[in-house]
Design an enzyme around this catalytic site. Structure first.
Site, PDB file in Angstrom:
ATOM      1  CB  THR A  98      -8.295  -3.678  -2.960  1.00 18.30           C
ATOM      2  OG1 THR A  98      -8.610  -2.592  -2.082  1.00 18.30           O
ATOM      3  CG2 THR A  98      -9.279  -3.679  -4.117  1.00 18.30           C
ATOM      4  CE  LYS A 173     -11.114  -0.326  -3.033  1.00 17.61           C
ATOM      5  NZ  LYS A 173     -10.873   0.971  -2.416  1.00 17.61           N
ATOM      6  CE  LYS A 241      -4.298  -4.209  -5.780  1.00 10.23           C
ATOM      7  NZ  LYS A 241      -5.174  -4.078  -4.615  1.00 10.23           N
TER       8      LYS A 241
HETATM    9  P1  NAP Z   1       1.559  -0.504   0.567  1.00 10.87           P
HETATM   10  O1  NAP Z   1       1.866   0.770   1.260  1.00 10.87           O
HETATM   11  O2  NAP Z   1       2.333  -0.884  -0.650  1.00 10.87           O
HETATM   12  O3  NAP Z   1       1.718  -1.676   1.659  1.00 10.87           O
HETATM   13  C1  NAP Z   1       1.557  -3.024   1.340  1.00 10.87           C
HETATM   14  C2  NAP Z   1       1.814  -3.842   2.596  1.00 10.87           C
HETATM   15  O4  NAP Z   1       1.642  -5.230   2.291  1.00 10.87           O
HETATM   16  C3  NAP Z   1       3.229  -3.690   3.134  1.00 10.87           C
HETATM   17  O5  NAP Z   1       3.184  -3.786   4.534  1.00 10.87           O
HETATM   18  C4  NAP Z   1       3.951  -4.892   2.509  1.00 10.87           C
HETATM   19  O6  NAP Z   1       5.068  -5.297   3.236  1.00 10.87           O
HETATM   20  C5  NAP Z   1       2.846  -5.920   2.610  1.00 10.87           C
HETATM   21  N1  NAP Z   1       3.017  -7.022   1.654  1.00 10.87           N
HETATM   22  C6  NAP Z   1       2.864  -6.967   0.316  1.00 10.87           C
HETATM   23  N2  NAP Z   1       3.076  -8.164  -0.230  1.00 10.87           N
HETATM   24  C7  NAP Z   1       3.397  -8.999   0.790  1.00 10.87           C
HETATM   25  C8  NAP Z   1       3.710 -10.373   0.869  1.00 10.87           C
HETATM   26  N3  NAP Z   1       3.766 -11.145  -0.233  1.00 10.87           N
HETATM   27  N4  NAP Z   1       3.978 -10.897   2.079  1.00 10.87           N
HETATM   28  C9  NAP Z   1       3.932 -10.129   3.189  1.00 10.87           C
HETATM   29  N5  NAP Z   1       3.616  -8.811   3.181  1.00 10.87           N
HETATM   30  C10 NAP Z   1       3.355  -8.267   1.999  1.00 10.87           C
HETATM   31  O7  NAP Z   1       0.021  -0.611   0.165  1.00 10.87           O
HETATM   32  P2  NAP Z   1      -1.246   0.166   0.788  1.00 10.87           P
HETATM   33  O8  NAP Z   1      -1.407   1.471   0.091  1.00 10.87           O
HETATM   34  O9  NAP Z   1      -1.206   0.110   2.278  1.00 10.87           O
HETATM   35  O10 NAP Z   1      -2.421  -0.781   0.230  1.00 10.87           O
HETATM   36  C11 NAP Z   1      -2.710  -2.035   0.837  1.00 10.87           C
HETATM   37  C12 NAP Z   1      -4.012  -2.570   0.226  1.00 10.87           C
HETATM   38  O11 NAP Z   1      -5.062  -1.617   0.465  1.00 10.87           O
HETATM   39  C13 NAP Z   1      -3.946  -2.786  -1.294  1.00 10.87           C
HETATM   40  O12 NAP Z   1      -4.702  -3.930  -1.625  1.00 10.87           O
HETATM   41  C14 NAP Z   1      -4.571  -1.512  -1.839  1.00 10.87           C
HETATM   42  O13 NAP Z   1      -5.154  -1.718  -3.123  1.00 10.87           O
HETATM   43  C15 NAP Z   1      -5.630  -1.228  -0.783  1.00 10.87           C
HETATM   44  N6  NAP Z   1      -6.051   0.183  -0.679  1.00 10.87           N
HETATM   45  C16 NAP Z   1      -5.126   1.187  -0.675  1.00 10.87           C
HETATM   46  C17 NAP Z   1      -5.565   2.512  -0.584  1.00 10.87           C
HETATM   47  C18 NAP Z   1      -4.577   3.659  -0.587  1.00 10.87           C
HETATM   48  O14 NAP Z   1      -5.017   4.818  -0.746  1.00 10.87           O
HETATM   49  N7  NAP Z   1      -3.288   3.435  -0.410  1.00 10.87           N
HETATM   50  C19 NAP Z   1      -6.931   2.801  -0.486  1.00 10.87           C
HETATM   51  C20 NAP Z   1      -7.837   1.755  -0.452  1.00 10.87           C
HETATM   52  C21 NAP Z   1      -7.386   0.438  -0.567  1.00 10.87           C
HETATM   53  P3  NAP Z   1       6.517  -4.581   2.989  1.00 10.87           P
HETATM   54  O15 NAP Z   1       6.549  -3.384   3.886  1.00 10.87           O
HETATM   55  O16 NAP Z   1       7.512  -5.612   3.355  1.00 10.87           O
HETATM   56  O17 NAP Z   1       6.581  -4.224   1.511  1.00 10.87           O
END
Ligand code: NAP
Length: 288
Positions: A98, A173, A241
């Protein structure tokens, strides 16, 4: 069957990549900044882990990304070790982060220069939607790239649709998050009011969720809101965010978001209470 890479094995990416392998039957290479997660994924699903985004992306038909925000996305896609440096002309980059519509347009242009197709494809449905492979995917980009990506995305989606040119998935979104913000505050006020009124809140919701007040948030969150449990789900930090992206876009397009702006401030109260990683339904906690 396609050759695919998945970059970013977080709460969302880990199960999405799993569906590409198990349900889609694709040949999957994964990359994660913290390598231990990629090792665990390969142990669970098979496939291969790569040391950099570029290495993961080399020679793939599709590269999927799901990281945190605009800057994370630029780090993973652009630059010497970024995915684009490894991708071959004719392949397709699909971004599930997102992020802003601006960064989607920027990556669409950068991919185009390399002969690579780009689809911005943020998702809705949360952790459970990712784990059960029933996400809603909102896409922006060129029809030719989208048409090729859609059958691959189908491995983890219940609904997938092209909404318009690059950035349109992210704009859709934003509408999704705007609709959720005010609704969760209203639901919080309802639950807190019911508690003060001495009602059996579970019984109240069982009744009113069959009427006009029904919503996904109500059906999926009322029990934990009533019990004051928030250690799961979609983090408040992520929501802030997303809301800041919505408000920046609204400043440009002239839309008015008074309730969204207010709820964003309520979420800053939740952060001050120590709730940065709490689920977004924790708005109810600041009413106590
Ligand atoms: P998360 O669990 O915090 O995972 C983030 C992922 O991105 C991890 O694999 C992290 O690696 C990687 N990452 C972050 N910054 C990075 C960088 N600079 N370089 C390389 N890798 C990086 O987040 P999530 O919940 O999966 O969400 C991911 C996205 O989907 C976000 O944009 C969020 O807004 C969106 N989203 C989430 C949900 C939800 O319910 N969780 C629903 C809809 C949309 P590390 O493991 O090394 O930290």
């Amino acid at each position: 069957m396609a050759k695919v890479a998945f970059l970013g094995l977080g709460v969302m990416g880990y199960p999405m990549a799993g569906h590409l392998k198990a349900k889609g039957g694709h040949e999957v290479t994964v990359y994660n900044r913290t390598a231990a997660k990629a090792v665990a994924w390969v142990k669970q699903h098979g496939g291969r882990a790569a040391a950099t985004p570029r290495e993961a992306a080399a020679g793939q038909d599709f590269v999927f990304v799901c990281v945190g925000n605009d800057d994370d996305l630029r780090q993973v896609v652009l630059g010497a070790d970024g995915a684009l440096a490894g991708m071959v002309a004719g392949s397709i980059l699909v971004d599930h982060t997102t992020a802003s519509a601006d960064v989607a347009r920027e990556l669409h242009a950068a991919a185009g220069e390399a002969g690579v197709g780009f689809v911005d494809a943020p998702v809705s449905g949360g952790q459970a939607g990712a784990e059960n492979g029933v996400l809603t995917v909102m896409c922006g980009g060129d029809l030719s790239a989208y048409a090729r990506a859609e059958p691959v995305i189908a491995a983890f989606a219940r609904m997938c649709r092209l909404m318009g040119p690059a950035g349109s998935g992210q704009l859709t979104k934003m509408v999704n998050q705007i609709c959720i913000a005010g609704l969760v505050q209203a639901l919080s006020e309802g639950v807190a009011f019911g508690q003060k009124a001495g009602l059996d809140v579970e019984a109240v919701i069982e009744v009113i969720s069959k009427g006009a007040a029904q919503s996904w948030q109500m059906e999926n969150r009322y029990k934990t809101m009533n019990a004051g449990q928030f250690e799961f789900g979609f983090a408040v930090d992520w929501m802030r965010k997303d809301l800041s992206i919505c408000m920046a876009e609204a400043r440009r397009n002239g839309a008015r978001l008074p309730v969204t702006a207010l709820v964003d401030q309520f979420y800053s109260d939740v952060q001050a209470m120590g709730g940065s990683r709490w689920d977004t339904s924790s708005l109810v906690a600041r009413l106590k």
